[in-house]
Each structure stands twice: as C-alpha cells, then as structure tokens.
Design a protein around this motif. Structure first.
Motif, mmCIF file in Angstrom:
data_model
loop_
_atom_site.group_PDB
_atom_site.id
_atom_site.type_symbol
_atom_site.label_atom_id
_atom_site.label_comp_id
_atom_site.label_asym_id
_atom_site.label_seq_id
_atom_site.Cartn_x
_atom_site.Cartn_y
_atom_site.Cartn_z
ATOM 1 N N ASN A 171 7.993 -0.576 -10.307
ATOM 2 C CA ASN A 171 7.830 -1.272 -9.024
ATOM 3 C C ASN A 171 8.489 -0.505 -7.883
ATOM 4 N N GLU A 172 9.653 0.071 -8.126
ATOM 5 C CA GLU A 172 10.333 0.876 -7.095
ATOM 6 C C GLU A 172 9.505 2.100 -6.728
ATOM 7 N N ARG A 224 6.236 2.461 -7.077
ATOM 8 C CA ARG A 224 5.040 1.997 -6.356
ATOM 9 C C ARG A 224 5.368 1.667 -4.903
ATOM 10 N N LYS A 225 6.494 0.997 -4.700
ATOM 11 C CA LYS A 225 6.899 0.639 -3.342
ATOM 12 C C LYS A 225 7.132 1.900 -2.505
ATOM 13 N N ARG A 270 5.811 4.876 -2.958
ATOM 14 C CA ARG A 270 4.508 5.516 -2.713
ATOM 15 C C ARG A 270 3.741 4.791 -1.614
ATOM 16 N N ASN A 271 3.770 3.461 -1.651
ATOM 17 C CA ASN A 271 3.075 2.693 -0.603
ATOM 18 C C ASN A 271 3.672 2.969 0.750
ATOM 19 N N ASN A 272 5.000 3.111 0.820
ATOM 20 C CA ASN A 272 5.650 3.420 2.080
ATOM 21 C C ASN A 272 5.268 4.812 2.591
ATOM 22 N N GLU A 273 5.078 5.758 1.680
ATOM 23 C CA GLU A 273 4.676 7.112 2.054
ATOM 24 C C GLU A 273 3.262 7.133 2.617
ATOM 25 N N CYS A 274 2.399 6.280 2.089
ATOM 26 C CA CYS A 274 0.992 6.255 2.504
ATOM 27 C C CYS A 274 0.804 5.552 3.843
ATOM 28 N N ASN A 275 1.753 4.736 4.244
ATOM 29 C CA ASN A 275 1.598 3.966 5.494
ATOM 30 C C ASN A 275 2.201 4.658 6.665
#
Length: 71
Positions: A60-61, A63-64, A66-71
């Motif tokens: 989960n960490e 994934r979080k 990675r999501n922050n990098e993509c935004n």
C-alpha cells in the motif's frame, strides 16, 4: 513418439535441467518459481516483514508513492 510417451500435448512447454550427470524433464513454470523463490530468500527478514499485514502495508505504501509520482 516421445511426446506421446510423456503424455505431452502440442504446445506443452518443458525444460530440461542437468543434475548429477542426468537430465530431468521439469515444468518450466515450476522452475521459474523455484528460481524466484531462491532470489527472494531472506528478503522478508531483511525488510523486517513478519506478518502478512506487514507485506500488505508495504504494498500500500508503494502504491501510494507511485500514485503521488503520477499526479
């Protein structure tokens, strides 16, 4: 004839490994999983992952992050 004796169908994949001067017929998927298992040996301890929940939390960490990098 060999495929028939080994009960292999068209498209079945096999791997041969040499062990003690003999060749063994093995399932290539099982072989790959065994090699991956060897590669990961000791990593849980190194990362201090003791419980299944520890692994889930780490995923989960990641994934979080990675999501922050993509935004």
């Amino acid at each position: 004839m060999i495929r028939r004796l080994l009960k292999l169908g068209d498209g079945d994949k096999v791997a041969f490994i040499e062990q003690d001067g003999k060749f063994l017929l093995v399932n290539p998927v099982s072989l790959a999983i065994d090699e991956a298992r060897k590669g990961f040996a000791g990593e849980a301890e190194r990362l201090e992952l003791k419980l299944e929940q520890d692994v889930a939390d780490m995923v989960n960490e990641i994934r979080k992050a990675r999501n922050n990098e993509c935004n």
